[in-house]
Design an enzyme around this catalytic site. Sequence first.
Site, PDB file in Angstrom:
ATOM      1  N   LYS A   1     -72.963 -21.002  13.119  1.00  0.00           N
ATOM      2  CA  LYS A   1     -74.368 -20.966  12.041  1.00  0.00           C
ATOM      3  C   LYS A   1     -73.605 -19.647  11.631  1.00  0.00           C
ATOM      4  O   LYS A   1     -72.708 -18.610  11.940  1.00  0.00           O
ATOM      5  CB  LYS A   1     -75.448 -20.099  12.878  1.00  0.00           C
ATOM      6  CG  LYS A   1     -76.689 -20.450  11.282  1.00  0.00           C
ATOM      7  CD  LYS A   1     -77.147 -21.579  11.225  1.00  0.00           C
ATOM      8  CE  LYS A   1     -78.471 -21.909  10.690  1.00  0.00           C
ATOM      9  NZ  LYS A   1     -79.272 -23.326  10.496  1.00  0.00           N
TER      10      LYS A   1
ATOM     11  N   LYS B   1     -88.620 -26.306  -0.056  1.00  0.00           N
ATOM     12  CA  LYS B   1     -87.905 -27.457   0.370  1.00  0.00           C
ATOM     13  C   LYS B   1     -88.197 -28.475   0.838  1.00  0.00           C
ATOM     14  O   LYS B   1     -88.072 -29.546   0.402  1.00  0.00           O
ATOM     15  CB  LYS B   1     -86.637 -27.040   0.679  1.00  0.00           C
ATOM     16  CG  LYS B   1     -85.411 -26.110  -0.172  1.00  0.00           C
ATOM     17  CD  LYS B   1     -84.102 -25.519   1.221  1.00  0.00           C
ATOM     18  CE  LYS B   1     -83.097 -24.912  -0.561  1.00  0.00           C
ATOM     19  NZ  LYS B   1     -82.451 -25.104   0.671  1.00  0.00           N
ATOM     20  N   VAL B   2     -88.674 -28.235   2.480  1.00  0.00           N
ATOM     21  CA  VAL B   2     -88.968 -29.093   3.183  1.00  0.00           C
ATOM     22  C   VAL B   2     -90.420 -29.671   3.412  1.00  0.00           C
ATOM     23  O   VAL B   2     -90.923 -30.693   2.816  1.00  0.00           O
ATOM     24  CB  VAL B   2     -88.164 -28.745   4.695  1.00  0.00           C
ATOM     25  CG1 VAL B   2     -89.178 -29.810   5.810  1.00  0.00           C
ATOM     26  CG2 VAL B   2     -87.166 -28.727   4.512  1.00  0.00           C
ATOM     27  N   GLY B   3     -91.056 -29.053   3.406  1.00  0.00           N
ATOM     28  CA  GLY B   3     -92.946 -28.933   3.387  1.00  0.00           C
ATOM     29  C   GLY B   3     -93.182 -29.790   1.761  1.00  0.00           C
ATOM     30  O   GLY B   3     -94.473 -30.713   2.059  1.00  0.00           O
TER      31      GLY B   3
END
Length: 362
Positions: free
Chosen positions: A88, A191-193
Amino acid sequence: MTDVTDGVLHTLFHSDQGGHEQVVLCQDRASGLKAVIAIHSTALGPALGGTRFYPYASEEEAVADALNLSRGMSYKNAMAGLDHGGGKAVIIGDPEQIKSEALLLAYGRFVASLGGRYVTACDVGTYVADMDVVARECSWTTGRSPENGGAGDSSVLTAYGVFQGMRASAQHLWGDPTLRGRRVGVAGVGKVGHHLVDHLRQDGAEVVITDVRADSVRRILDKHPAGVTAVADTEALIRVEGLDIYAPCALGGALNDDSVPVLTARIVCGAANNQLAHPGVEKDLADRGILYAPDYVVNAGGVIQVADELHGFDFDRCKAKAGKIFDTTLAIFARAKEDGIPPAAAADRIAEQRMAEARGRG
């Protein structure tokens, strides 16, 4: 002599949160770049993980985040069945203020200098367009736009994988993988939700949402005028009466000493990374009879997508791999029951076993 007993070096070399192979500090004064690249493990292959661009309160906080996130990527990639280790990167600063082409190009040069030991992608504060810029200096970049040979937005398959994790959780707890008639709380509809809400509504779930951005909430309510309601904040969401599933889809630490005692949901399954605020929270959830689907297992759809991009992206192939998150989640619950441990500990054991076997072969 400076006492570093409680500092970064102690964490890296002596604590359970350490054990990393390599940590690189990067600086380009001309562009303002200050970054940390952490490689936790390459036992399964080149380290793969996104680049987080965030205004950390201190450099120490940034390094600690890179260490924690890269370690989590080792486990996520192992459980996703990928031939990648965990890495990361974090770029220190407010992306709204300091992000520039020159900074991203400088960052790309640092990633390239690692010779393929670390493959980067998007994360909080970085986007597909940013990876296109980084890729101009570094071939070990994924999460690029389709126009530049990439797969584009990985949030679509991240949400799909979380949905499969929810279905598996429902199967384990209630004996039926459908979410029809269930009430699901989604904290964070960015973005995902927002993709997750689409899946839930298509499956017949009632959805309660919250987000710090009013425009994100409004977008969901406009798209789903029926079956979706909003509450003021996460504090209200976790206390909603009759909530069956809680889905943390924003930043980490959502499950902590304050939230767990008041959760009304029977299942926690969401897209956020590092949901457990500290060791022991997984036991607190189990003691309350709350089934926890480990975050790094169910949110692996995105990393499955960006890994596939390295070999020539095929959406259907990726979606099939992300669909297997359903079976992986069920296997973790079975292992947890067999070993008498929380699901988070069971997932760790399975991931550690795969990495240990790879090191043995090496």
